[in-house]
Design an enzyme around this catalytic site. Structure first.
Site, PDB file in Angstrom:
ATOM      1  CD  GLU A 211       0.818  60.101  27.366  1.00  0.00           C
ATOM      2  OE1 GLU A 211       0.444  59.244  26.544  1.00  0.00           O
ATOM      3  OE2 GLU A 211       1.464  61.106  27.057  1.00  0.00           O
ATOM      4  CG  ASP A 264      -2.308  61.287  31.988  1.00  0.00           C
ATOM      5  OD1 ASP A 264      -2.320  61.597  30.774  1.00  0.00           O
ATOM      6  OD2 ASP A 264      -2.892  60.274  32.432  1.00  0.00           O
ATOM      7  CD  GLU A 340       6.320  64.115  29.052  1.00  0.00           C
ATOM      8  OE1 GLU A 340       5.990  64.310  27.872  1.00  0.00           O
ATOM      9  OE2 GLU A 340       6.117  63.035  29.643  1.00  0.00           O
TER      10      GLU A 340
HETATM   11  C1  GLA Z   1       4.556  62.122  25.620  1.00  0.00           C
HETATM   12  C2  GLA Z   1       5.486  61.182  26.363  1.00  0.00           C
HETATM   13  C3  GLA Z   1       6.936  61.507  26.148  1.00  0.00           C
HETATM   14  C4  GLA Z   1       7.246  61.802  24.700  1.00  0.00           C
HETATM   15  C5  GLA Z   1       6.328  62.882  24.198  1.00  0.00           C
HETATM   16  C6  GLA Z   1       6.595  63.225  22.764  1.00  0.00           C
HETATM   17  O1  GLA Z   1       4.364  63.295  26.289  1.00  0.00           O
HETATM   18  O2  GLA Z   1       5.237  61.148  27.736  1.00  0.00           O
HETATM   19  O3  GLA Z   1       7.720  60.424  26.581  1.00  0.00           O
HETATM   20  O4  GLA Z   1       7.137  60.633  23.950  1.00  0.00           O
HETATM   21  O5  GLA Z   1       4.996  62.418  24.318  1.00  0.00           O
HETATM   22  O6  GLA Z   1       7.931  63.468  22.531  1.00  0.00           O
END
Ligand code: GLA
Length: 442
Positions: A211, A264, A340
């Protein structure tokens, strides 16, 4: 006498049994050497589409031996899961078994982050990462290190001129007490060098930075990030993203073969951000900084526009040509990763929803959206662009989307909560089914 001896022996045996039960919860080095993951999935499962259709109509828990293993379905890409360290310790628990059974890639959600590893100057806590590495060895899973740098979950002391300063980084910023460029450079270089060197044989992929961008440029103090403020524009090219390069150079020096990813969110739909990512990575590649890929976090919603998302991935995939040009000896190694993935169900008119019992129809809508996504991911995998998809959590109960942006009962993932039987949801089956258009499992 014999009786007393027998009693002592029985007592020792009971102690032994209790001890055995506990060994599976011990950290690093305690997982059994002879663990056999093949016990997790019945050898009778044929993995045909018909078999899958039939199974999808039954109720199966994610750890059931009669359930097919998700990772068996994809030959062009790996499938992974993020979890908490305590979720991988009990080899008899449904959650640990489900991790070993279904996934090729493991990620620790929190315990690899800098604030966890390096909470104060001179302290490096590697115990959980060591245990994670041991866990990965049980099945030979690929391990992602998440994340070397971020603006959150970072040790506060890194940003302070005096590491023992009790003020917050924000106060230090306002009162002129932030670390200098030299201090912060030294701190992150030391950290990354020790960390990446230690795991160079075990962790093959690192989220180098997480990010780093706001909607269209590098994050600043207005976005709660002190990196650009402190390190700034070292090379004078007009961009304050040089800390990413410093991190990349340290990681590359520690492990020449590491796969370094910049990760990101919102790039699935925010074209300005995706363009900013493209431009930043292009600049770095042209400067000789080898960034091996970009991670789309993919915290998406049930209303995700998959066509837009596809075009965003295509945009980033265009960096592969520049990568090949700049690093001919690594030709073909640039990749996009889905790092993610989860699906917020509170969208549209229901965006502010709280507690909710999701209907079969809503689970089916979710299954259709997940199928659309995986169809797209596999199109990119077939082209050699995407090499892995990682889900952000083991089951609906363990998702951060139950507490962000507020406490509520979301249903983001592929498995129902443990109290709901830890059952495979319709989206698990719909994802597996998409693989038959890309790769037929015999
Ligand atoms: C972001 C981060 C992760 C995690 C999520 C919430 O996406 O990259 O490491 O902290 O938020 O769980």
């Amino acid at each position: 006498m014999k009786k007393i001896f027998a009693m002592i022996l029985a007592f020792i045996m009971v102690l032994g049994l209790v001890g055995c039960g506990e060994t599976t919860k011990e950290p690093a080095g305690i997982f059994p050497d002879d663990y056999d993951p093949s016990v997790l999935t019945s050898s009778d499962i044929k993995y045909t589409l018909e078999e899958l259709e039939a199974l999808s109509k039954t109720e199966l828990s994610a750890d059931s031996v009669d359930a097919p293993a998700l990772r068996e379905y994809f030959n062009n890409m790996l499938i992974g899961c993020a979890f908490g360290y305590n979720q991988c310790l009990d080899l008899n628990s449904p959650v640990t078994k489900s991790l070993l059974k279904h996934y090729d890639v493991f990620v620790l959600g929190n315990e690899c982050k800098p604030a966890y590893i390096n909470p104060s100057e001179g302290v490096m806590r590697f115990d959980d990462v060591d245990g994670f590495v041991e866990f990965g060895k049980l099945t030979g899973a690929t391990l992602r290190g998440h994340t070397l740098l971020w603006h959150a979950q970072i040790p506060d002391w890194w940003f302070k001129a005096d590491p023992n300063d009790s003020r917050t980084p924000r106060e230090c910023y306002e009162q002129g007490a932030l670390a200098t460029r030299e201090q912060l450079t030294e701190r992150i270089t030391t950290f990354i060098t020790e960390y990446v060197t230690r795991y160079k044989d075990d962790i093959s992929i690192w989220d180098l930075c997480n990010e780093v961008l706001n909607a269209d440029s590098i994050r600043t103090v207005n976005d709660d990030s002190y990196w650009a403020e402190i390190i700034g524009d070292v090379d004078g090219n007009g961009y304050k993203d040089d800390y990413v390069e410093i991190a990349a150079n340290a990681a590359r020096a520690a492990d020449e073969d590491a796969i370094l990813i910049i990760n990101d969110f919102n790039m699935e739909w925010q074209t300005s951000k995706t363009q900013a990512m493209y431009d930043m990575v292009e600049r770095m590649l042209r400067k000789g900084v080898r960034i091996d890929g970009v991670g789309f976090q993919s915290h998406i919603g049930l209303d995700c526009n998959v066509n837009l998302y596809r075009s965003q991935i295509e945009k980033i995939a265009g960096l592969a040509e520049i990568y090949d040009e700049c690093f001919p000896e690594h030709k073909g190694n640039f990749r996009v990763q889905i790092t993610e993935l989860d699906m917020n169900m509170f969208v549209g008119a229901n965006a502010d929803g709280a507690y909710y019992r999701w209907s079969d129809e809503e689970y089916e809508q979710q299954a259709a959206k997940y199928a659309e996504l995986f169809d797209m991911y596999q199109d990119f995998a077939d082209e050699g662009i995407i090499d892995m998809v990682v889900l952000w959590g083991t089951d609906d109960g363990g998702s951060w989307l139950n507490s962000t942006p507020k406490m509520r009962r979301n249903a983001a993932l592929l498995v129902l909560r443990e109290e709901e039987g830890f059952l495979l949801k319709p989206c698990f089956w719909s994802i597996a089914k998409t693989s038959f258009d890309h790769y037929v499992v015999e």
